[in-house]
Design a protein around this motif. Structure first.
Motif, mmCIF file in Angstrom:
data_model
loop_
_atom_site.group_PDB
_atom_site.id
_atom_site.type_symbol
_atom_site.label_atom_id
_atom_site.label_comp_id
_atom_site.label_asym_id
_atom_site.label_seq_id
_atom_site.Cartn_x
_atom_site.Cartn_y
_atom_site.Cartn_z
ATOM 1 N N MET A 1 0.931 -1.029 -0.030
ATOM 2 C CA MET A 1 0.051 0.104 -0.425
ATOM 3 C C MET A 1 1.176 0.955 0.083
ATOM 4 O O MET A 1 0.532 2.146 -0.624
ATOM 5 N N LEU A 2 2.110 1.411 0.922
ATOM 6 C CA LEU A 2 2.711 2.438 0.794
ATOM 7 C C LEU A 2 3.530 2.543 -0.155
ATOM 8 O O LEU A 2 3.422 3.986 -1.147
ATOM 9 N N ALA A 3 3.939 1.521 -1.185
ATOM 10 C CA ALA A 3 4.231 1.169 -2.453
ATOM 11 C C ALA A 3 3.516 2.856 -3.470
ATOM 12 O O ALA A 3 4.464 3.324 -4.348
ATOM 13 N N LYS A 4 2.598 1.668 -3.377
ATOM 14 C CA LYS A 4 1.379 2.909 -3.983
ATOM 15 C C LYS A 4 0.879 3.625 -4.869
ATOM 16 O O LYS A 4 1.111 4.483 -5.163
ATOM 17 N N ASN A 5 0.581 4.586 -2.952
ATOM 18 C CA ASN A 5 1.179 6.133 -2.827
ATOM 19 C C ASN A 5 2.175 7.115 -3.029
ATOM 20 O O ASN A 5 2.118 7.966 -4.077
ATOM 21 N N ILE A 6 3.621 5.821 -2.829
ATOM 22 C CA ILE A 6 4.847 6.448 -3.255
ATOM 23 C C ILE A 6 4.642 6.643 -5.388
ATOM 24 O O ILE A 6 4.774 7.429 -5.497
ATOM 25 N N PHE A 7 4.336 5.963 -5.407
ATOM 26 C CA PHE A 7 4.372 5.825 -7.140
ATOM 27 C C PHE A 7 3.078 6.902 -7.598
ATOM 28 O O PHE A 7 3.816 7.281 -8.320
ATOM 29 N N GLY A 8 2.069 6.816 -6.667
ATOM 30 C CA GLY A 8 0.608 7.926 -7.259
ATOM 31 C C GLY A 8 1.654 8.933 -7.261
ATOM 32 O O GLY A 8 0.810 10.427 -7.992
ATOM 33 N N ILE A 9 1.523 9.435 -6.140
ATOM 34 C CA ILE A 9 2.921 11.001 -5.710
ATOM 35 C C ILE A 9 3.897 11.304 -6.843
ATOM 36 O O ILE A 9 2.831 12.424 -7.413
ATOM 37 N N LEU A 10 4.582 10.312 -6.527
ATOM 38 C CA LEU A 10 5.387 10.238 -8.326
ATOM 39 C C LEU A 10 4.940 11.108 -9.531
ATOM 40 O O LEU A 10 5.329 11.770 -9.950
ATOM 41 N N ILE A 11 4.031 10.305 -9.767
ATOM 42 C CA ILE A 11 3.269 9.646 -11.151
ATOM 43 C C ILE A 11 2.826 11.482 -11.265
ATOM 44 O O ILE A 11 3.160 12.350 -12.443
ATOM 45 N N LEU A 12 2.141 12.144 -9.811
ATOM 46 C CA LEU A 12 1.698 13.367 -9.748
ATOM 47 C C LEU A 12 2.481 14.492 -9.641
ATOM 48 O O LEU A 12 1.755 15.221 -10.503
ATOM 49 N N LEU A 13 3.318 14.252 -9.769
ATOM 50 C CA LEU A 13 4.459 15.212 -9.491
ATOM 51 C C LEU A 13 5.415 15.213 -10.470
ATOM 52 O O LEU A 13 5.470 16.695 -11.105
ATOM 53 N N PHE A 14 5.199 14.903 -11.141
ATOM 54 C CA PHE A 14 6.057 13.903 -12.545
ATOM 55 C C PHE A 14 5.008 15.187 -13.930
ATOM 56 O O PHE A 14 4.844 15.417 -14.553
ATOM 57 N N ASN A 15 3.570 15.031 -13.360
ATOM 58 C CA ASN A 15 2.703 15.529 -14.676
ATOM 59 C C ASN A 15 2.292 17.172 -13.839
ATOM 60 O O ASN A 15 2.448 17.551 -15.247
ATOM 61 N N THR A 16 2.559 17.705 -13.108
ATOM 62 C CA THR A 16 2.803 18.564 -12.447
ATOM 63 C C THR A 16 4.474 19.400 -12.869
ATOM 64 O O THR A 16 4.143 20.570 -13.516
ATOM 65 N N ILE A 17 5.093 18.531 -13.021
ATOM 66 C CA ILE A 17 6.759 19.573 -13.707
ATOM 67 C C ILE A 17 6.595 19.235 -15.354
ATOM 68 O O ILE A 17 6.346 20.368 -15.787
ATOM 69 N N GLY A 18 5.797 18.204 -15.568
ATOM 70 C CA GLY A 18 5.426 18.969 -17.186
ATOM 71 C C GLY A 18 4.710 19.565 -17.822
ATOM 72 O O GLY A 18 4.444 20.350 -18.718
ATOM 73 N N VAL A 19 3.407 19.802 -16.841
ATOM 74 C CA VAL A 19 2.538 21.354 -16.821
ATOM 75 C C VAL A 19 3.240 22.146 -16.739
ATOM 76 O O VAL A 19 3.293 22.976 -17.821
ATOM 77 N N GLY A 20 3.562 22.294 -15.900
ATOM 78 C CA GLY A 20 4.344 24.091 -16.038
ATOM 79 C C GLY A 20 5.546 24.420 -16.674
ATOM 80 O O GLY A 20 5.695 24.650 -16.868
ATOM 81 N N TYR A 21 6.276 23.536 -17.702
ATOM 82 C CA TYR A 21 6.977 23.521 -18.404
ATOM 83 C C TYR A 21 6.723 23.782 -20.059
ATOM 84 O O TYR A 21 7.501 24.709 -20.024
ATOM 85 N N LEU A 22 5.582 23.032 -19.829
ATOM 86 C CA LEU A 22 3.951 23.696 -21.042
ATOM 87 C C LEU A 22 4.074 24.989 -20.953
ATOM 88 O O LEU A 22 4.154 25.481 -22.284
ATOM 89 N N ILE A 23 3.493 25.105 -20.068
ATOM 90 C CA ILE A 23 3.493 26.260 -19.588
ATOM 91 C C ILE A 23 4.860 27.602 -19.647
ATOM 92 O O ILE A 23 4.266 28.844 -20.774
ATOM 93 N N TYR A 24 5.959 27.154 -19.396
ATOM 94 C CA TYR A 24 6.645 27.966 -18.991
ATOM 95 C C TYR A 24 6.845 28.323 -21.591
ATOM 96 O O TYR A 24 7.069 29.399 -21.214
#
Length: 85
Positions: A1-24
């Protein structure tokens, strides 16, 4: 369960970084399109002329300021080189 939560947080973090780069990238392209280009204004007066490179004389000590010319070498006559061994 902990690994699933960490993996989900990483996916959300990388998606946020990607959207920020596109806005830039989008804001950079908009600034290039709508902002006046300052280099065009500077070069309009010299459109067909090429500038020659500036040649700088790298002489550190000019010939007339030769340091050995003004030295008094008579003090070196009585120098005992055996003291330096």
């Amino acid at each position: 369960m902990l690994a699933k939560n960490i993996f989900g947080i990483l996916i959300l973090l990388f998606n946020t970084i990607g959207v920020g780069y596109l806005i830039y990238l989008g804001t950079l392209s908009l600034l290039k399109r709508f902002a006046p280009n300052e280099t065009i204004e500077e070069n309009t007066g010299t459109a067909g002329k090429r500038k020659r490179p500036v040649i700088i004389n790298d002489d550190i000590i000019p010939d007339e300021d030769d340091l050995l010319k003004d030295m008094d070498l008579s003090d070196l006559d009585n120098l005992n080189l055996d003291d330096f061994e």
